[in-house]
Design a protein around this motif. Structure first.
Motif, PDB file in Angstrom:
ATOM      1  N   LEU A 161       0.836  -1.205   0.000  1.00 33.31           N
ATOM      2  CA  LEU A 161       0.000   0.000   0.000  1.00 33.31           C
ATOM      3  C   LEU A 161       0.867   1.249   0.000  1.00 33.31           C
ATOM      4  CD1 LEU A 161      -2.764   1.494   0.423  1.00 33.31           C
ATOM      5  CD2 LEU A 161      -2.351   1.251   2.882  1.00 33.31           C
ATOM      6  N   PHE A 162       1.920   1.249   0.807  1.00 38.17           N
ATOM      7  CA  PHE A 162       2.819   2.408   0.854  1.00 38.17           C
ATOM      8  C   PHE A 162       3.437   2.661  -0.518  1.00 38.17           C
ATOM      9  CE2 PHE A 162       3.871   1.776   5.666  1.00 38.17           C
ATOM     10  CZ  PHE A 162       2.575   2.158   5.973  1.00 38.17           C
ATOM     11  N   GLU A 163       3.800   1.588  -1.217  1.00 36.97           N
ATOM     12  CA  GLU A 163       4.367   1.712  -2.563  1.00 36.97           C
ATOM     13  C   GLU A 163       3.358   2.304  -3.536  1.00 36.97           C
ATOM     14  OE1 GLU A 163       7.478  -2.036  -3.012  1.00 36.97           O
ATOM     15  OE2 GLU A 163       5.570  -2.036  -4.056  1.00 36.97           O
ATOM     16  N   ALA A 164       2.180   1.674  -3.585  1.00 40.32           N
ATOM     17  CA  ALA A 164       1.201   1.993  -4.619  1.00 40.32           C
ATOM     18  C   ALA A 164       0.614   3.389  -4.451  1.00 40.32           C
ATOM     19  CB  ALA A 164       0.086   0.945  -4.613  1.00 40.32           C
ATOM     20  N   GLN A 165       0.310   3.789  -3.215  1.00 39.42           N
ATOM     21  CA  GLN A 165      -0.390   5.053  -3.015  1.00 39.42           C
ATOM     22  C   GLN A 165       0.521   6.219  -2.625  1.00 39.42           C
ATOM     23  OE1 GLN A 165      -4.086   5.189  -0.984  1.00 39.42           O
ATOM     24  NE2 GLN A 165      -4.754   3.165  -1.619  1.00 39.42           N
ATOM     25  N   PHE A 166       1.691   5.919  -2.070  1.00 39.90           N
ATOM     26  CA  PHE A 166       2.538   7.008  -1.579  1.00 39.90           C
ATOM     27  C   PHE A 166       3.943   6.992  -2.160  1.00 39.90           C
ATOM     28  CE2 PHE A 166      -0.738   6.036   1.521  1.00 39.90           C
ATOM     29  CZ  PHE A 166      -1.318   7.283   1.695  1.00 39.90           C
ATOM     30  N   VAL A 218       6.410   5.095  -1.583  1.00 40.70           N
ATOM     31  CA  VAL A 218       7.454   4.832  -0.587  1.00 40.70           C
ATOM     32  C   VAL A 218       7.684   3.330  -0.528  1.00 40.70           C
ATOM     33  CG1 VAL A 218       8.115   4.942   1.840  1.00 40.70           C
ATOM     34  CG2 VAL A 218       6.884   6.857   0.784  1.00 40.70           C
ATOM     35  N   ARG A 219       8.914   2.902  -0.782  1.00 36.55           N
ATOM     36  CA  ARG A 219       9.245   1.479  -0.706  1.00 36.55           C
ATOM     37  C   ARG A 219      10.231   1.237   0.421  1.00 36.55           C
ATOM     38  NH1 ARG A 219      12.592  -2.813  -2.522  1.00 36.55           N
ATOM     39  NH2 ARG A 219      11.286  -4.675  -2.626  1.00 36.55           N
ATOM     40  N   MET A 220       9.868   0.336   1.325  1.00 31.47           N
ATOM     41  CA  MET A 220      10.776  -0.051   2.399  1.00 31.47           C
ATOM     42  C   MET A 220      11.740  -1.098   1.844  1.00 31.47           C
ATOM     43  SD  MET A 220       9.502   1.886   4.686  1.00 31.47           S
ATOM     44  CE  MET A 220       7.965   2.593   5.313  1.00 31.47           C
ATOM     45  N   VAL A 221      13.034  -0.827   1.971  1.00 31.26           N
ATOM     46  CA  VAL A 221      14.012  -1.724   1.357  1.00 31.26           C
ATOM     47  C   VAL A 221      14.834  -2.499   2.374  1.00 31.26           C
ATOM     48  CG1 VAL A 221      14.147  -0.299  -0.708  1.00 31.26           C
ATOM     49  CG2 VAL A 221      15.772   0.085   1.150  1.00 31.26           C
ATOM     50  N   ARG A 222      14.930  -2.006   3.597  1.00 31.56           N
ATOM     51  CA  ARG A 222      15.648  -2.756   4.627  1.00 31.56           C
ATOM     52  C   ARG A 222      15.181  -2.278   5.994  1.00 31.56           C
ATOM     53  NH1 ARG A 222      19.835  -0.949   7.668  1.00 31.56           N
ATOM     54  NH2 ARG A 222      20.491   1.214   7.382  1.00 31.56           N
ATOM     55  N   ALA A 256      12.522   0.992   9.681  1.00 30.86           N
ATOM     56  CA  ALA A 256      12.574   0.615   8.272  1.00 30.86           C
ATOM     57  C   ALA A 256      13.008   1.807   7.430  1.00 30.86           C
ATOM     58  CB  ALA A 256      11.210   0.111   7.803  1.00 30.86           C
ATOM     59  N   TYR A 257      13.784   1.501   6.387  1.00 34.04           N
ATOM     60  CA  TYR A 257      14.385   2.535   5.543  1.00 34.04           C
ATOM     61  C   TYR A 257      13.946   2.362   4.095  1.00 34.04           C
ATOM     62  CZ  TYR A 257      17.686   3.035   9.451  1.00 34.04           C
ATOM     63  OH  TYR A 257      18.258   3.211  10.697  1.00 34.04           O
ATOM     64  N   THR A 258      13.848   3.486   3.397  1.00 34.66           N
ATOM     65  CA  THR A 258      13.675   3.455   1.962  1.00 34.66           C
ATOM     66  C   THR A 258      15.051   3.607   1.318  1.00 34.66           C
ATOM     67  OG1 THR A 258      12.437   4.353   0.079  1.00 34.66           O
ATOM     68  CG2 THR A 258      13.209   5.943   1.727  1.00 34.66           C
ATOM     69  N   TYR A 259      15.093   3.915   0.034  1.00 35.59           N
ATOM     70  CA  TYR A 259      16.362   4.010  -0.679  1.00 35.59           C
ATOM     71  C   TYR A 259      17.307   5.017  -0.019  1.00 35.59           C
ATOM     72  CZ  TYR A 259      13.628   1.704  -4.325  1.00 35.59           C
ATOM     73  OH  TYR A 259      12.813   0.839  -5.022  1.00 35.59           O
ATOM     74  N   ASN A 260      18.612   4.717  -0.145  1.00 34.15           N
ATOM     75  CA  ASN A 260      19.673   5.586   0.381  1.00 34.15           C
ATOM     76  C   ASN A 260      19.558   5.800   1.888  1.00 34.15           C
ATOM     77  OD1 ASN A 260      21.255   6.097  -2.000  1.00 34.15           O
ATOM     78  ND2 ASN A 260      19.586   7.403  -2.744  1.00 34.15           N
ATOM     79  N   ASP A 261      19.051   4.767   2.578  1.00 31.17           N
ATOM     80  CA  ASP A 261      19.020   4.750   4.042  1.00 31.17           C
ATOM     81  C   ASP A 261      18.259   5.923   4.659  1.00 31.17           C
ATOM     82  OD1 ASP A 261      20.274   2.341   4.355  1.00 31.17           O
ATOM     83  OD2 ASP A 261      22.282   3.173   4.580  1.00 31.17           O
ATOM     84  N   VAL A 262      17.152   6.283   4.044  1.00 32.78           N
ATOM     85  CA  VAL A 262      16.274   7.306   4.611  1.00 32.78           C
ATOM     86  C   VAL A 262      15.237   6.609   5.494  1.00 32.78           C
ATOM     87  CG1 VAL A 262      14.605   9.135   4.118  1.00 32.78           C
ATOM     88  CG2 VAL A 262      16.595   8.808   2.622  1.00 32.78           C
ATOM     89  N   PRO A 263      15.198   6.886   6.827  1.00 32.50           N
ATOM     90  CA  PRO A 263      14.220   6.223   7.691  1.00 32.50           C
ATOM     91  C   PRO A 263      12.800   6.652   7.357  1.00 32.50           C
ATOM     92  CG  PRO A 263      15.377   7.938   8.906  1.00 32.50           C
ATOM     93  CD  PRO A 263      16.054   7.835   7.573  1.00 32.50           C
ATOM     94  N   MET A 264      11.881   5.671   7.268  1.00 37.92           N
ATOM     95  CA  MET A 264      10.511   5.956   6.853  1.00 37.92           C
ATOM     96  C   MET A 264       9.456   5.363   7.769  1.00 37.92           C
ATOM     97  SD  MET A 264       9.612   7.850   4.300  1.00 37.92           S
ATOM     98  CE  MET A 264      10.510   8.901   3.174  1.00 37.92           C
TER      99      MET A 264
END
Length: 267
Positions: free
Chosen positions: A196-201, A203-207, A240-248
């Motif tokens: 849901l976070f990916e599709a609507q906002f 934002v992808r959690m990667v790690r 949880a972080y998105t790309y380039n280690d940005v905390p989300m």
């Protein structure tokens, strides 16, 4: 030299970053060339040039874009695939990984039934207890890389399996990227929350990083989990972080372990 072209010195390394947006703090001296290409691809992913599920350009096209060899691009993509950020599909190309794919839906859910496995048990039943916007307390702001008082979204939910509560979670999300997220949106969506976070906002959690400890159910958590106060629980705090280690996302969960266990793989 193009602004997106790293310098290709002897030995495949650069003494300084050349690409726009790669400051000295982002790329150390003598960074291998493929690592610079990896950083450039990450920048494109973070900027939304290629969205989850999209095909990225071919190795040949990326090599021409960055003015490096296909072998250098291939090594960068290999690392991104190993990090679960890209997915190679034989004969089809390379795709941006997405939480909507069946085989990745349980990647961040480590609570496993004592008998069987998570996939056979099926998705958890979700009850959104609360969803509210507030000013970030100092501790939450620090962990999410925000300023104290910045807007955040707090979500409380209970996950159950076969009608039995198993996890009580409190989530904190930065308010700006998740503007428009409501209790109704969360309650109405039946897929994975990260999808849901990916599709609507976008934002992808990667790690994620986790801290685990044992504690006892208190008077507030016990009724929500259907246990008596003082019952042993597993406390899991995840950042949880998105790309380039940005905390989300900051997530604090209380887990029942009478019929489940927390499973991790070390490699």
């Amino acid at each position: 030299m193009s602004q997106n072209t790293p310098s290709n010195t002897a030995g495949g390394a650069s003494s300084a970053p050349q690409a726009e947006g790669l400051g000295a703090a982002a790329t150390p001296a003598f960074s291998p060339l493929y690592q610079q290409i990896k950083s450039l691809i990450l920048q494109s992913l973070q900027a939304g040039e290629w969205k989850p599920g999209d095909t990225i350009p071919s190795e040949f096209e990326l090599a021409a874009r960055y003015r490096v060899s296909q072998g250098t691009v291939r090594k960068a993509i290999d690392e991104l695939a190993a990090d679960n950020l890209l997915v190679r599909r034989q004969g089809k190309g390379t795709f941006v990984a997405t939480h909507a794919e069946q085989h990745t839906q349980y990647r961040f859910l480590r609570l496993q039934p004592d008998v069987g496995d998570q996939r056979s048990e099926g998705p958890a039943e979700r009850n959104i207890v609360e969803c509210r916007r507030l000013r970030a307390p100092a501790e939450i702001a620090r962990l999410l890389g925000l300023r104290s008082g910045d807007p955040v979204l707090q979500v409380r939910r209970v996950l159950a399996f076969h009608g039995t509560p198993a996890i009580l979670e409190d989530l904190w999300l930065p308010g700006v990227p998740f503007k428009g997220l409501t209790l109704e949106t969360l309650a109405g969506d039946r897929g994975p929350m990260y999808a849901l976070f990916e599709a609507q906002f976008g934002v992808r959690m990667v790690r994620a990083e986790e801290k685990i400890k044992a504690l006892a159910a208190d008077a507030e958590s016990a009724p929500l989990l259907g246990v008596a106060p003082g019952t042993p629980l597993l406390s899991v705090e995840r950042l949880a972080y998105t790309y380039n280690d940005v905390p989300m996302e900051l997530r604090r969960g209380l887990y029942r372990t009478d019929t489940h266990h927390y499973r991790n793989e070390l490699s």
